[in-house]
Design a protein around this motif. Structure first.
Motif, PDB file in Angstrom:
ATOM      1  N   THR A  20       0.806  -1.223   0.000  1.00 44.19           N
ATOM      2  CA  THR A  20       0.000   0.000   0.000  1.00 44.19           C
ATOM      3  C   THR A  20       0.838   1.272   0.000  1.00 44.19           C
ATOM      4  O   THR A  20       0.391   2.310  -0.486  1.00 44.19           O
ATOM      5  N   ASP A  21       2.053   1.232   0.559  1.00 45.03           N
ATOM      6  CA  ASP A  21       2.875   2.441   0.559  1.00 45.03           C
ATOM      7  C   ASP A  21       3.756   2.546  -0.683  1.00 45.03           C
ATOM      8  O   ASP A  21       4.489   3.518  -0.862  1.00 45.03           O
ATOM      9  N   GLY A  22       3.695   1.514  -1.548  1.00 45.08           N
ATOM     10  CA  GLY A  22       4.391   1.568  -2.819  1.00 45.08           C
ATOM     11  C   GLY A  22       5.903   1.627  -2.738  1.00 45.08           C
ATOM     12  O   GLY A  22       6.553   2.123  -3.664  1.00 45.08           O
ATOM     13  N   ASN A  23       6.480   1.069  -1.667  1.00 45.58           N
ATOM     14  CA  ASN A  23       7.933   1.132  -1.527  1.00 45.58           C
ATOM     15  C   ASN A  23       8.653  -0.083  -2.106  1.00 45.58           C
ATOM     16  O   ASN A  23       9.860  -0.230  -1.972  1.00 45.58           O
ATOM     17  N   GLY A  24       7.895  -0.984  -2.740  1.00 54.93           N
ATOM     18  CA  GLY A  24       8.497  -2.142  -3.402  1.00 54.93           C
ATOM     19  C   GLY A  24       8.702  -3.341  -2.513  1.00 54.93           C
ATOM     20  O   GLY A  24       9.139  -4.394  -2.982  1.00 54.93           O
ATOM     21  N   THR A  25       8.404  -3.207  -1.227  1.00 46.57           N
ATOM     22  CA  THR A  25       8.485  -4.345  -0.312  1.00 46.57           C
ATOM     23  C   THR A  25       7.171  -4.461   0.450  1.00 46.57           C
ATOM     24  O   THR A  25       6.415  -3.495   0.570  1.00 46.57           O
ATOM     25  N   LEU A  26       6.931  -5.659   0.956  1.00 47.86           N
ATOM     26  CA  LEU A  26       5.690  -5.917   1.672  1.00 47.86           C
ATOM     27  C   LEU A  26       6.001  -6.146   3.149  1.00 47.86           C
ATOM     28  O   LEU A  26       6.793  -7.019   3.492  1.00 47.86           O
ATOM     29  N   SER A  27       5.394  -5.330   4.009  1.00 43.68           N
ATOM     30  CA  SER A  27       5.587  -5.514   5.441  1.00 43.68           C
ATOM     31  C   SER A  27       4.580  -6.520   5.975  1.00 43.68           C
ATOM     32  O   SER A  27       3.576  -6.842   5.323  1.00 43.68           O
ATOM     33  N   ARG A  28       4.819  -7.008   7.182  1.00 44.06           N
ATOM     34  CA  ARG A  28       3.894  -7.965   7.776  1.00 44.06           C
ATOM     35  C   ARG A  28       2.539  -7.310   8.027  1.00 44.06           C
ATOM     36  O   ARG A  28       1.498  -7.944   7.885  1.00 44.06           O
ATOM     37  N   ALA A  29       2.558  -6.043   8.396  1.00 48.48           N
ATOM     38  CA  ALA A  29       1.304  -5.325   8.627  1.00 48.48           C
ATOM     39  C   ALA A  29       0.504  -5.207   7.328  1.00 48.48           C
ATOM     40  O   ALA A  29      -0.731  -5.352   7.327  1.00 48.48           O
ATOM     41  N   GLU A  30       1.195  -4.944   6.219  1.00 48.38           N
ATOM     42  CA  GLU A  30       0.515  -4.860   4.923  1.00 48.38           C
ATOM     43  C   GLU A  30      -0.064  -6.223   4.530  1.00 48.38           C
ATOM     44  O   GLU A  30      -1.181  -6.302   4.000  1.00 48.38           O
TER      45      GLU A  30
END
Length: 201
Positions: free
Chosen positions: A30-40
């Motif tokens: 969702t933040d478009g930074n190219g990585t996926l966090s656990r929260a995402e």
């Protein structure tokens, strides 16, 4: 045997389970930074569960498959019933078939222009094979998510399964899944599917 078949069917009908099949992708980032966090990943799982729980009873089971089928049938009927009078005339049926044939001819022409082989039967068989493999994979994952064996998946079970996929993809355990880690996980799945089945003991 019944449980296995019912979940394979459910997985196929719900098309579903991208959140179970992978920890997420561009939509989940969702933040478009190219990585996926656990929260995402967790938020994406909640969103997917809400979409798959068609009858909104807080679980995913055969009733959702029925609800989805009814929804698709209603949409199909509405597309055929051009004048909205609640019945389908011969003319409406003929027009629908003609439109479908025209679209099919258009797709064939586009494939020919792109230089693709024109063997529609072969393309169709190959496509069904790929979809069947995906459905079987999703069905197996759905069955694994049903930890209490009640033939239904609660939101908690869905979240646990989704986060387990995230943790498996997070190779360096930094709480982030990169595109490279997702690619590595997909390669691992493909290798497992390609491996010959172990002989029965």
């Amino acid at each position: 045997m019944y449980k296995k078949i019912s979940f394979l069917t459910l997985g196929a009908a719900l098309i579903a389970a991208p959140v179970l099949a992978a920890p997420g992708g561009a939509k989940a980032d969702t933040d478009g930074n190219g990585t996926l966090s656990r929260a995402e990943a967790q938020a994406h799982a909640a969103e997917r569960f809400a979409k798959m729980d068609y009858n909104k009873d807080g679980k995913i089971d055969a009733a959702d498959r029925t609800a989805k089928r009814a929804e698709m049938q209603a949409k199909k009927f509405a597309s055929l019933d051009a004048d909205g009078n609640g019945s389908i005339s011969q003319a409406e049926w003929t027009n629908q078939n003609a439109e479908r044939a025209a679209k099919r001819a258009e797709r064939v022409a586009k494939r020919a222009e792109a230089g693709e082989a024109g063997d529609g039967k072969r393309h169709g068989m190959r496509g069904h094979g790929k979809r069947g493999a995906r459905h079987a994979m999703h069905g197996g994952m759905m069955a694994k998510a049903d930890t209490n064996g009640d033939k239904a998946i609660s939101q908690a079970e869905f979240q646990v399964a989704a986060l387990a996929r995230f943790d498996a993809a997070d190779a360096n355990k930094d709480g982030q899944v990169t595109a490279d880690e997702r690619k590595a996980q997909r390669s691992e799945w493909r290798a497992k599917r390609a491996a010959p089945a172990a002989p029965a003991s």
